[in-house]
Design a protein around this motif. Sequence first.
Motif, PDB file in Angstrom:
ATOM      1  N   PRO A 140       0.836  -1.208   0.000  1.00 47.51           N
ATOM      2  CA  PRO A 140       0.000   0.000   0.000  1.00 47.51           C
ATOM      3  C   PRO A 140       0.867   1.252   0.000  1.00 47.51           C
ATOM      4  O   PRO A 140       1.785   1.358   0.813  1.00 47.51           O
ATOM      5  N   ILE A 141       0.610   2.184  -0.892  1.00 52.16           N
ATOM      6  CA  ILE A 141       1.447   3.379  -0.931  1.00 52.16           C
ATOM      7  C   ILE A 141       0.761   4.595  -0.311  1.00 52.16           C
ATOM      8  O   ILE A 141       1.354   5.678  -0.276  1.00 52.16           O
ATOM      9  N   PHE A 256       2.922   4.307 -12.313  1.00 49.35           N
ATOM     10  CA  PHE A 256       2.613   5.407 -11.415  1.00 49.35           C
ATOM     11  C   PHE A 256       3.937   5.972 -10.897  1.00 49.35           C
ATOM     12  O   PHE A 256       4.636   5.347 -10.096  1.00 49.35           O
ATOM     13  N   ASP A 257       4.295   7.151 -11.401  1.00 46.41           N
ATOM     14  CA  ASP A 257       5.557   7.792 -11.055  1.00 46.41           C
ATOM     15  C   ASP A 257       5.367   9.304 -11.118  1.00 46.41           C
ATOM     16  O   ASP A 257       4.248   9.791 -11.278  1.00 46.41           O
ATOM     17  N   VAL A 287       5.056  22.135  -8.371  1.00 48.20           N
ATOM     18  CA  VAL A 287       5.517  21.246  -9.443  1.00 48.20           C
ATOM     19  C   VAL A 287       7.009  20.953  -9.260  1.00 48.20           C
ATOM     20  O   VAL A 287       7.446  19.798  -9.353  1.00 48.20           O
ATOM     21  N   ASP A 288       7.792  21.992  -8.974  1.00 49.68           N
ATOM     22  CA  ASP A 288       9.228  21.814  -8.807  1.00 49.68           C
ATOM     23  C   ASP A 288       9.546  20.894  -7.623  1.00 49.68           C
ATOM     24  O   ASP A 288      10.449  20.048  -7.696  1.00 49.68           O
ATOM     25  N   GLU A 289       8.796  21.026  -6.535  1.00 47.76           N
ATOM     26  CA  GLU A 289       9.007  20.164  -5.368  1.00 47.76           C
ATOM     27  C   GLU A 289       8.731  18.704  -5.712  1.00 47.76           C
ATOM     28  O   GLU A 289       9.421  17.796  -5.229  1.00 47.76           O
ATOM     29  N   LEU A 290       7.742  18.493  -6.573  1.00 55.96           N
ATOM     30  CA  LEU A 290       7.310  17.129  -6.867  1.00 55.96           C
ATOM     31  C   LEU A 290       8.165  16.447  -7.927  1.00 55.96           C
ATOM     32  O   LEU A 290       7.902  15.301  -8.300  1.00 55.96           O
ATOM     33  N   LEU A 291       9.208  17.140  -8.380  1.00 59.07           N
ATOM     34  CA  LEU A 291      10.189  16.500  -9.253  1.00 59.07           C
ATOM     35  C   LEU A 291      11.004  15.476  -8.479  1.00 59.07           C
ATOM     36  O   LEU A 291      11.678  14.629  -9.068  1.00 59.07           O
ATOM     37  N   ASP A 292      10.927  15.549  -7.158  1.00 56.15           N
ATOM     38  CA  ASP A 292      11.490  14.515  -6.288  1.00 56.15           C
ATOM     39  C   ASP A 292      10.425  13.437  -6.107  1.00 56.15           C
ATOM     40  O   ASP A 292       9.352  13.700  -5.565  1.00 56.15           O
ATOM     41  N   SER A 293      10.698  12.235  -6.563  1.00 55.28           N
ATOM     42  CA  SER A 293       9.673  11.191  -6.595  1.00 55.28           C
ATOM     43  C   SER A 293       9.162  10.830  -5.205  1.00 55.28           C
ATOM     44  O   SER A 293       7.968  10.577  -5.018  1.00 55.28           O
ATOM     45  N   GLN A 294      10.036  10.812  -4.204  1.00 57.45           N
ATOM     46  CA  GLN A 294       9.585  10.462  -2.865  1.00 57.45           C
ATOM     47  C   GLN A 294       8.646  11.520  -2.311  1.00 57.45           C
ATOM     48  O   GLN A 294       7.663  11.199  -1.640  1.00 57.45           O
ATOM     49  N   ASP A 295       8.932  12.785  -2.595  1.00 62.77           N
ATOM     50  CA  ASP A 295       8.022  13.851  -2.176  1.00 62.77           C
ATOM     51  C   ASP A 295       6.656  13.662  -2.830  1.00 62.77           C
ATOM     52  O   ASP A 295       5.614  13.844  -2.185  1.00 62.77           O
ATOM     53  N   PHE A 297       5.206  10.826  -3.902  1.00 54.77           N
ATOM     54  CA  PHE A 297       4.471   9.708  -3.306  1.00 54.77           C
ATOM     55  C   PHE A 297       3.903  10.086  -1.944  1.00 54.77           C
ATOM     56  O   PHE A 297       2.762   9.764  -1.618  1.00 54.77           O
ATOM     57  N   THR A 298       4.704  10.763  -1.128  1.00 50.48           N
ATOM     58  CA  THR A 298       4.249  11.169   0.202  1.00 50.48           C
ATOM     59  C   THR A 298       3.080  12.134   0.105  1.00 50.48           C
ATOM     60  O   THR A 298       2.039  11.960   0.761  1.00 50.48           O
TER      61      THR A 298
END
Length: 329
Positions: A140-141, A256-257, A287-295, A297-298
Motif C-alpha cells: 500500500p502506498i 505510477f511515477d 511542481v518543482d518540489e514534486l520532481l522529487d519522486s519520494q516527495d 508519493f508522500t
Amino acid sequence: MNANLSSFLISIVVFGSLLGVCHGAELRKHFYKDSCPLAEDIVKEIIWKRVASNSTLPAKFLRMHFHDCFVRGCDASILLDSTANNQAEKAAIPNLSLGGFDVIDEVKTELEKTCPGVVSCADIIALAARDSVSYQFQRPIWEVLTGRRDGSISHKSDSEVRANNIPSPLFDFSSLKQSFANKGLTVHDLVVLSGGHTIGVGHCNFFSNRLYNFTGKNDADPSLNSTYAAFLKTQCKNLSNKITIVPMDPGSPLSFDNNYFKNLKLNQGLFQSDAALLTNNEATNTVDELLDSQDFFTEFGQSMKRMGAIHVLTGSSGEIRKKCNVVNS
C-alpha cells in the motif's frame, strides 16, 4: 492535491483538523477491524488479481474516486444506475468513459458473502483506487481511512462540468483553483492530485483545440512543446476526432511515477488544465518540489486522504447498499 505534511506523526495531527473542513472527522483507520476483519484483504485480493490482467484499471479507479468525491462527496453516487425516472451521474458526459464498475461489483458481491450489509460501496471505491495503484509496488502506498456510508441520490446534472463540480480539462488556473477550493482543497492539493495524470489516457477532443484552434484562429497553443504537438497531430488528425485516445504520460503511461511533473516542465502537459499549473507561481513551485519522486508519493497519499474525506456520510447518515448500482429498497 494536499498540504505540505512532512512526517507521519505531524500529518496525523494536521489531518485531524483538516477532516473537519471536509466533513470526514468520523473516518478512521481499520474501521472494519471488528465488524468485518477481512474486508480490506478481500478488496486488495480481488483488485490485485484484476489489475494483474488489466493494467488500465489503476487509472480508471483513480478517476472513478475523483469523480465520485467531487459530486455530492465520496458517497458512491457515481455507481448508481439510471432509472426510468432519473438519469444518474453515470450518464453525464464526463463519466461516459469511466470503467471498472464490474470489478467494484465483484468486490461487493464477495464482501456481501462474508459480511452482509457492513462494507460501503464508497469505501470500496476508495480502497480500490489505493490498491490498484499500489499493485505496481506490491504494498500500500497510502493509507485509506474508512467509515464512509453510501448516498441514495445521483443526478446526471450534478456531474456536468462546471466550477462547483467536476473540473474541465479546458479550465484555466483560476477556474481549477476555485473548483478545488469549493471542496476544501488547496492549490497544493490541486497540483499534487494532478499528478494522477501520470497514468491513463485522454481523448483527442479534450485537447485537440490546443493543436488546431486554440484561440479560434486555426492556431496552436504556443505553450505546448512543438515536438510533442507534432506527435499529437499524428494521433489526432482533426478537431472532430472523439474516438482516438493517447497516453497522458507518453513516457510511462502505465507506471505510477512523477514523470507527469517532468513532462510539465518540458511543456508536455496534455490538457490545457495541465499547462495551467505553470501559469501560477505557487503551483509552479509545487511542481518543482514534486520532481522529487519520494516527495510526490508522500504528498499524493496525503492529498488522497483529504480528497477521500470530502462531504462523506458517516454514522447514521446514508446507508450501506446491498448492491452498489442500486439503492436499498
